[in-house]
Every structure is written in C-alpha cells, then in structure tokens.
Design a protein around this motif. Structure first.
Motif, short mmCIF file in Angstrom:
data_model
loop_
_atom_site.label_atom_id
_atom_site.label_comp_id
_atom_site.label_asym_id
_atom_site.label_seq_id
_atom_site.Cartn_x
_atom_site.Cartn_y
_atom_site.Cartn_z
N GLU A 46 1.25 30.64 16.75
CA GLU A 46 2.51 31.28 17.12
C GLU A 46 2.84 32.44 16.17
O GLU A 46 3.19 33.53 16.61
N ARG A 47 2.67 32.20 14.87
CA ARG A 47 3.01 33.22 13.88
C ARG A 47 2.14 34.47 14.06
O ARG A 47 2.65 35.59 14.13
N VAL A 48 0.81 34.29 14.18
CA VAL A 48 -0.06 35.46 14.26
C VAL A 48 0.09 36.18 15.61
O VAL A 48 -0.02 37.40 15.68
N SER A 49 0.40 35.41 16.66
CA SER A 49 0.57 36.05 17.98
C SER A 49 1.83 36.91 17.99
O SER A 49 1.81 38.04 18.52
N LYS A 50 2.91 36.40 17.43
CA LYS A 50 4.16 37.17 17.40
C LYS A 50 4.03 38.39 16.48
O LYS A 50 4.53 39.47 16.80
N ALA A 51 3.32 38.21 15.37
CA ALA A 51 3.11 39.34 14.44
C ALA A 51 2.24 40.41 15.10
O ALA A 51 2.49 41.62 14.94
N HIS A 52 1.24 39.98 15.86
CA HIS A 52 0.35 40.93 16.53
C HIS A 52 1.12 41.73 17.58
O HIS A 52 0.92 42.94 17.71
N TYR A 53 2.00 41.06 18.31
CA TYR A 53 2.80 41.79 19.31
C TYR A 53 3.65 42.85 18.62
O TYR A 53 3.68 44.01 19.04
N ALA A 54 4.33 42.46 17.55
CA ALA A 54 5.22 43.40 16.85
C ALA A 54 4.44 44.58 16.28
O ALA A 54 4.88 45.73 16.34
N ALA A 55 3.24 44.32 15.75
CA ALA A 55 2.47 45.38 15.09
C ALA A 55 1.69 46.25 16.07
O ALA A 55 1.55 47.46 15.85
N CYS A 56 1.18 45.66 17.15
CA CYS A 56 0.21 46.38 17.98
C CYS A 56 0.63 46.63 19.42
O CYS A 56 0.02 47.46 20.10
N ASP A 64 -14.86 41.61 20.57
CA ASP A 64 -14.77 42.94 21.19
C ASP A 64 -13.33 43.43 21.36
O ASP A 64 -13.13 44.59 21.71
N LEU A 65 -12.36 42.55 21.16
CA LEU A 65 -10.97 42.95 21.41
C LEU A 65 -10.46 43.82 20.27
O LEU A 65 -10.56 43.43 19.10
N PRO A 66 -9.91 44.99 20.59
CA PRO A 66 -9.39 45.86 19.52
C PRO A 66 -8.10 45.28 18.94
O PRO A 66 -7.47 44.41 19.54
N ASP A 67 -7.74 45.72 17.79
CA ASP A 67 -6.44 45.41 17.15
C ASP A 67 -6.31 43.97 16.65
O ASP A 67 -5.26 43.60 16.13
N LEU A 68 -7.33 43.12 16.80
CA LEU A 68 -7.21 41.76 16.27
C LEU A 68 -7.90 41.70 14.91
O LEU A 68 -9.06 42.08 14.79
N ASP A 69 -7.19 41.22 13.90
CA ASP A 69 -7.84 41.12 12.59
C ASP A 69 -8.68 39.83 12.52
O ASP A 69 -8.62 38.98 13.40
N HIS A 70 -9.45 39.72 11.46
CA HIS A 70 -10.39 38.60 11.31
C HIS A 70 -9.65 37.26 11.36
O HIS A 70 -10.10 36.30 12.01
N HIS A 71 -8.49 37.20 10.71
CA HIS A 71 -7.75 35.94 10.65
C HIS A 71 -7.28 35.52 12.06
O HIS A 71 -7.41 34.36 12.44
N TYR A 72 -6.77 36.47 12.82
CA TYR A 72 -6.31 36.16 14.19
C TYR A 72 -7.48 35.62 15.01
O TYR A 72 -7.37 34.61 15.73
N ARG A 86 9.95 35.76 24.66
CA ARG A 86 9.27 34.48 24.92
C ARG A 86 7.76 34.62 24.74
O ARG A 86 7.13 35.47 25.33
N MET A 87 7.19 33.74 23.93
CA MET A 87 5.74 33.68 23.74
C MET A 87 5.13 32.71 24.75
O MET A 87 5.69 31.65 25.02
N SER A 88 3.99 33.09 25.30
CA SER A 88 3.27 32.22 26.23
C SER A 88 1.78 32.35 25.96
O SER A 88 1.24 33.46 26.02
#
Length: 332
Positions: free
Chosen positions: A60-70, A113-121, A255-257
């Motif tokens: 949940e944390r990394v998904s919400k952070a990824h949305y905000a950043a990317c 292959d997905l752009p914008d995802l860091d190693h941790h995600y 809302r996260m899904s």
C-alpha cells in the motif's frame, strides 16, 4: 445502495476452515459464489489468508507513493480535460476516472520492463504476487471441494499449454469534484477466472449488483476481496455467477485498488465441467437422460478478444457469441 444487504456481505474467516466450523464456513463460500459473486477473506493477527500485514502495508505504501511521484500529474491533465468536456455538455459516461497500470506475472513477468518502478517496488510487488498466487490456488481448491469436483480440477482447467495467465491491475481512484458526472470504473463483470482484490480500507467506492440493487463491498483492513469471473460461471455451468460491479467516484479520498486476476492460459479450452452438467437440472430429468451444458466450449483467448470490445455490456450476449454457429454481437 441497499444498506441491509451490505450488512450481510459474505465474510470468510479462513482459520475456521481448520476447525469444526469448517462446514459452516464452506456454506458461506457456496452461498457467496452462487448468490453474490463476491466474498471477503478476513484477516486478523493469525494471518488467516496467509499474507503478512507487513507486506500488505508495504504494498500500500509503495503504491500510493508511486502514484504521487509518477502518475498524479498525468492524471490531473486527464481530469481537467474530462471535467471541461463534461461542463460543456459532452457525455463523459464512457470514460473511467482512474489511473491504472498492469503488471503481468504469468506466464512471463513484465515487471522488469515497466518504466518508473524502482527496484524496491518491483521486489515488493513480486513477493506480493507470489503470495496472492498461492491464495488464488487455495481458493480454487476450496471451490472444487464445494462443487464436488476432484481436487485440482479448476487449476488444470485453467492451465492451457503454458499454465495460467496471472496479472495485477494497480489502480488509483482520485477525488472527483463531480461524482454525478463520471464513474471511477463503469459497471462490468470480470472476464477471467478468480480475482483477488486488496482494496483501500479508508476510501470506499466498490459496489456489486445484487437482486437489482447496488451493494457496497465494505472496505476492511488487511482483507482480500474475492470475486468470480466469467470463466468460472462457464466451468460451473452457471452454478457460480460472475456479477456486475462498478467503482463510484467520491469528492474526497484517493482510493487504492490492487486487483490480481488468476485467469486461464490463452489457449486453455473452457467448457462446463462434465461432473456439473446436469447436476442443476437432475431433479427435472428422467433417469438415463443426459444433462445439458448451458454454456459453450471455447478458447479463452477468443473470449478475451470479444470481451475487450464488449466489456461494459451484459455478459449473456458474450457467452452466446462464443457458440460455434453464433452471429456476432450486434452493435448499437
């Protein structure tokens, strides 16, 4: 929405399947699959569905952070255009107020292959996917037991030549100032097999259609929502039902899904399980008469090719169109 109906939304405590209450828990699953198309797998400190709270919280944390950043800036551009068009009188009912991307796990992963995802995600999503895959297969085994099918029947039915198709749709449903104008996701049934959803526990919006009324799928912390896809309706010859569901927009809350789809392989041949053909209508038949398969036999990929064109429509014409001698679905 029918508040009374949502009060009795089917909830399963997986731990009870290991106790003398197993029979009652299996009855809840059966009723959920036959009459709701959805159920919710609850979890407490005993980790009933087996996915650790720490992992879910990190997803949940990394998904919400990824949305905000990317993804947020891009979504805001879409939102402004959609609202502007709607204010000018254009019909925006054929768009979805969502920001989404898809991660494929099986038969081959596209995570790298997905752009914008860091190693941790990527690592977190890989670990979560393996846990969800295990839970999906456990659910399929429970459904086999409930249906009186031999263990492993559904997993084999999904296999095709390369095993199942398995992927995760990561979505955000940001606040919408005009919930009356546009839905988060328009009403549809899911095309595939079994769907396991990790949804926001603070922001609601997911609803299913039951007995002609929209019922909220209650957000619950660390729960996994399971729903039945079109392929399970076919394999069970209509005993289990895929159900229309939608996501409403809200003026507040993002809302996260995170929905994972455990589907048949592309070349899997889907057809009603012979053991279930005639089970439903046995009471009305004379001894020795054959039961009837209500649903056609088809290749899963062919169904998907049809589904992408008719997703937000009734499922029955899709099933009908898969019959060997069927005419194509008429378009308005």
């Amino acid at each position: 929405a029918n508040a009374a109906a949502s009060m009795s939304f089917p909830m399963i405590n997986m731990e009870k399947l290991e106790t003398e209450e197993r029979g009652a828990a299996m009855e809840v699953i059966q009723d959920a699959c036959e009459n709701w198309g959805f159920f919710e797998v609850l979890d407490d400190e005993l980790l009933n569905h087996g996915i650790s709270h720490e992992l879910m919280d990190e997803v949940e944390r990394v998904s919400k952070a990824h949305y905000a950043a990317c993804r947020e800036e891009q979504f805001k551009e879409f939102a402004a255009k959609t609202l502007e068009a709607g204010e000018k009188g254009a019909d925006v009912k054929d768009v979805d107020w969502e920001s989404t991307f898809f991660v494929r796990h099986l038969p081959a992963s596209n995570l790298a292959d997905l752009p914008d995802l860091d190693h941790h995600y990527r690592q977190v999503m890989k670990e979560f996917a393996s846990e969800i895959e295990r839970l999906a297969e456990k659910v399929l085994d429970l459904l086999c037991e409930n249906l009186g099918l031999e263990q492993g029947y559904l997993k084999r039915a999904f296999a095709g030549s390369r095993g199942p198709t398995f992927g995760t749709k990561v979505s955000s449903y940001p606040p919408c100032p005009r919930p009356d104008m546009v839905d988060g996701l328009r009403a549809h049934t899911d095309a595939g097999g079994v769907i396991l959803l990790f949804q926001d526990d603070q922001v609601s919006g997911l609803q299913l259609l039951k007995d002609g009324a929209w019922v909220e799928v209650p957000p619950m912390r660390h729960a996994i929502v399971v729903n039945i896809g079109d392929q399970l309706e076919v394999i069970t010859n209509g005993r289990y039902k895929s159900v229309m569901h939608r996501v409403l927009t809200r003026p507040d809350g993002n809302r996260m899904s995170i929905a994972s789809f455990y589907n048949p392989g592309a070349d899997a041949i889907i057809f009603p399980a012979p053991a279930l053909v005639g089970a439903a209508d046995a009471a009305e038949r004379n001894e020795g008469e054959e039961g009837t398969a209500v649903y056609p036999r088809f290749v899963f990929e062919d169904y998907m090719n049809l589904y992408v064109r008719h997703k937000f429509e009734a499922k029955e014409p899709r099933f009908k169109a898969m019959k060997a001698d069927a005419a194509p679905i008429a378009t308005a």
